[in-house]
Design a protein around this motif. Structure first.
Motif, PDB file in Angstrom:
ATOM      1  N   HIS A   1       9.655  -2.505  10.813  1.00  0.00           N
ATOM      2  CA  HIS A   1       8.508  -3.400  10.721  1.00  0.00           C
ATOM      3  C   HIS A   1       8.377  -4.223  12.002  1.00  0.00           C
ATOM      4  CE1 HIS A   1       7.821  -2.525   6.516  1.00  0.00           C
ATOM      5  NE2 HIS A   1       9.128  -2.594   6.341  1.00  0.00           N
TER       6      HIS A   1
ATOM      7  N   SER B   1       4.457  -1.465  -3.715  1.00  0.00           N
ATOM      8  CA  SER B   1       3.687  -1.986  -2.589  1.00  0.00           C
ATOM      9  C   SER B   1       4.499  -3.069  -1.888  1.00  0.00           C
ATOM     10  CB  SER B   1       2.337  -2.527  -3.066  1.00  0.00           C
ATOM     11  OG  SER B   1       2.521  -3.548  -4.007  1.00  0.00           O
ATOM     12  N   SER B   2       4.168  -3.337  -0.655  1.00  0.00           N
ATOM     13  CA  SER B   2       4.971  -4.250   0.165  1.00  0.00           C
ATOM     14  C   SER B   2       5.038  -5.666  -0.397  1.00  0.00           C
ATOM     15  CB  SER B   2       4.432  -4.281   1.592  1.00  0.00           C
ATOM     16  OG  SER B   2       3.079  -4.690   1.583  1.00  0.00           O
ATOM     17  N   ASN B   3       4.031  -6.078  -1.163  1.00  0.00           N
ATOM     18  CA  ASN B   3       4.036  -7.435  -1.704  1.00  0.00           C
ATOM     19  C   ASN B   3       4.507  -7.485  -3.159  1.00  0.00           C
ATOM     20  OD1 ASN B   3       1.826  -6.119  -2.676  1.00  0.00           O
ATOM     21  ND2 ASN B   3       0.393  -7.808  -2.399  1.00  0.00           N
ATOM     22  N   THR B   4       5.063  -6.390  -3.678  1.00  0.00           N
ATOM     23  CA  THR B   4       5.528  -6.329  -5.061  1.00  0.00           C
ATOM     24  C   THR B   4       7.043  -6.245  -5.097  1.00  0.00           C
ATOM     25  OG1 THR B   4       3.529  -5.113  -5.661  1.00  0.00           O
ATOM     26  CG2 THR B   4       5.340  -5.050  -7.224  1.00  0.00           C
ATOM     27  N   THR B   5       7.649  -7.101  -5.915  1.00  0.00           N
ATOM     28  CA  THR B   5       9.103  -7.063  -6.063  1.00  0.00           C
ATOM     29  C   THR B   5       9.523  -6.767  -7.499  1.00  0.00           C
ATOM     30  OG1 THR B   5       9.154  -9.453  -6.397  1.00  0.00           O
ATOM     31  CG2 THR B   5       9.531  -8.642  -4.145  1.00  0.00           C
TER      32      THR B   5
ATOM     33  N   ASP C   1       4.552  -6.609 -11.771  1.00  0.00           N
ATOM     34  CA  ASP C   1       3.461  -6.801 -10.817  1.00  0.00           C
ATOM     35  C   ASP C   1       3.051  -5.503 -10.124  1.00  0.00           C
ATOM     36  OD1 ASP C   1       3.752  -9.535 -11.384  1.00  0.00           O
ATOM     37  OD2 ASP C   1       5.279  -9.740  -9.818  1.00  0.00           O
ATOM     38  N   ASP C   2       3.717  -4.425 -10.440  1.00  0.00           N
ATOM     39  CA  ASP C   2       3.496  -3.138  -9.790  1.00  0.00           C
ATOM     40  C   ASP C   2       2.213  -2.487 -10.316  1.00  0.00           C
ATOM     41  OD1 ASP C   2       3.867  -0.681  -8.506  1.00  0.00           O
ATOM     42  OD2 ASP C   2       5.197   0.058 -10.082  1.00  0.00           O
TER      43      ASP C   2
ATOM     44  N   THR D   1       3.831  -0.762  11.207  1.00  0.00           N
ATOM     45  CA  THR D   1       4.973  -0.161  10.529  1.00  0.00           C
ATOM     46  C   THR D   1       5.158   1.236  11.095  1.00  0.00           C
ATOM     47  OG1 THR D   1       4.539  -1.381   8.501  1.00  0.00           O
ATOM     48  CG2 THR D   1       5.910   0.575   8.311  1.00  0.00           C
TER      49      THR D   1
END
Length: 175
Positions: free
Chosen positions: A81, A9-13, A17-18, A86
Motif C-alpha cells: 500500500h 473490502s478494505s474498510n471492513t473488519t 459489515d461485509d 495499491t
C-alpha cells in the motif's frame, strides 16, 4: 456479481459489515421463510485450478512430492500500500487449489449460526488432511483417481465419496 470467497473490502473488519455476507444473509432470509423444516447449505470448498487436474495422474504415477502439489494456494497475493496506489505482486505456484475457501467458510458458518432452520453440509472431513494442512481431491492408492472434474464438479468417484454425508442426512432427517 458477488462470490462468497471474495475478500473483505478494505474498510471492513467484521463479517457483520461485509457486503458479501449481508447479501448472503438477505438471500438466506428470502429463502428460509419458504422452508418448513430444514434448509441445507453446502459449505465452501477450494476452487480447483482446472489446468492442473490432468497433472494429477502423472504426479502420482511418477511418485512426485504430492505435499507440494497439495499446497493450499495457487496465488499468493502480497499487497503493498502506497499513498493512493495499491500494487499487487502475484507469485505463481503450481498447485491444484486456485482459491482458498477460508473466508467463504467463515461466512457460511456465521450464516448458519443465525438460522435455526439451517444446517451446514461440509465435505472438509472427506477431502482435508489435518496432519498436512492440505486439501486432497484425488486418491493416491487408486493411482490418482480424481474426485472432481476440471469444471469443479464431483466426478463419479467423488459422488461415491460424499454419498455417506447424504445417507447420514437422510437417516437423521426424521429426528
Amino acid at each position: 456479481m458477488i462470490d462468497t470467497g471474495d475478500s473483505l473490502s478494505s474498510n471492513t473488519t467484521e463479517l457483520e459489515d461485509d457486503p458479501v455476507f449481508q447479501a448472503m444473509r438477505l438471500n438466506m432470509n428470502r429463502l428460509v421463510k419458504h422452508v418448513k423444516r430444514k434448509m441445507f447449505m453446502l459449505n465452501a470448498l477450494p476452487m480447483i485450478w482446472e489446468k492442473v487436474v490432468p497433472e494429477i495422474l502423472k504426479k502420482v504415477k511418477n511418485q512426485e512430492n504430492l505435499l507440494e502439489f497439495d499446497v493450499s494456494f495457487l496465488f499468493l497475493f502480497h499487497l503493498l500500500h502506497f499513498q493512493f496506489l495499491t500494487v499487487q505482486i502475484i507469485i505463481f505456484q503450481k498447485s491444484l487449489i486456485s482459491i482458498d475457501p477460508s473466508l467463504a467458510r467463515s461466512r457460511y458458518s456465521k450464516l448458519v449460526s443465525e438460522c435455526p432452520k439451517c444446517s451446514l453440509i461440509d465435505y472438509k472431513p472427506l477431502f482435508y488432511n489435518n496432519s498436512t494442512g492440505t486439501w486432497r481431491f484425488y486418491d493416491v492408492e487408486n493411482r490418482g483417481l480424481t474426485y472432481f472434474t476440471p469444471q469443479n464438479h464431483l466426478s463419479f468417484h467423488g459422488l461415491e465419496r460424499v454419498r455417506k454425508v447424504y445417507t447420514g442426512i437422510c437417516d437423521n432427517f426424521g429426528e
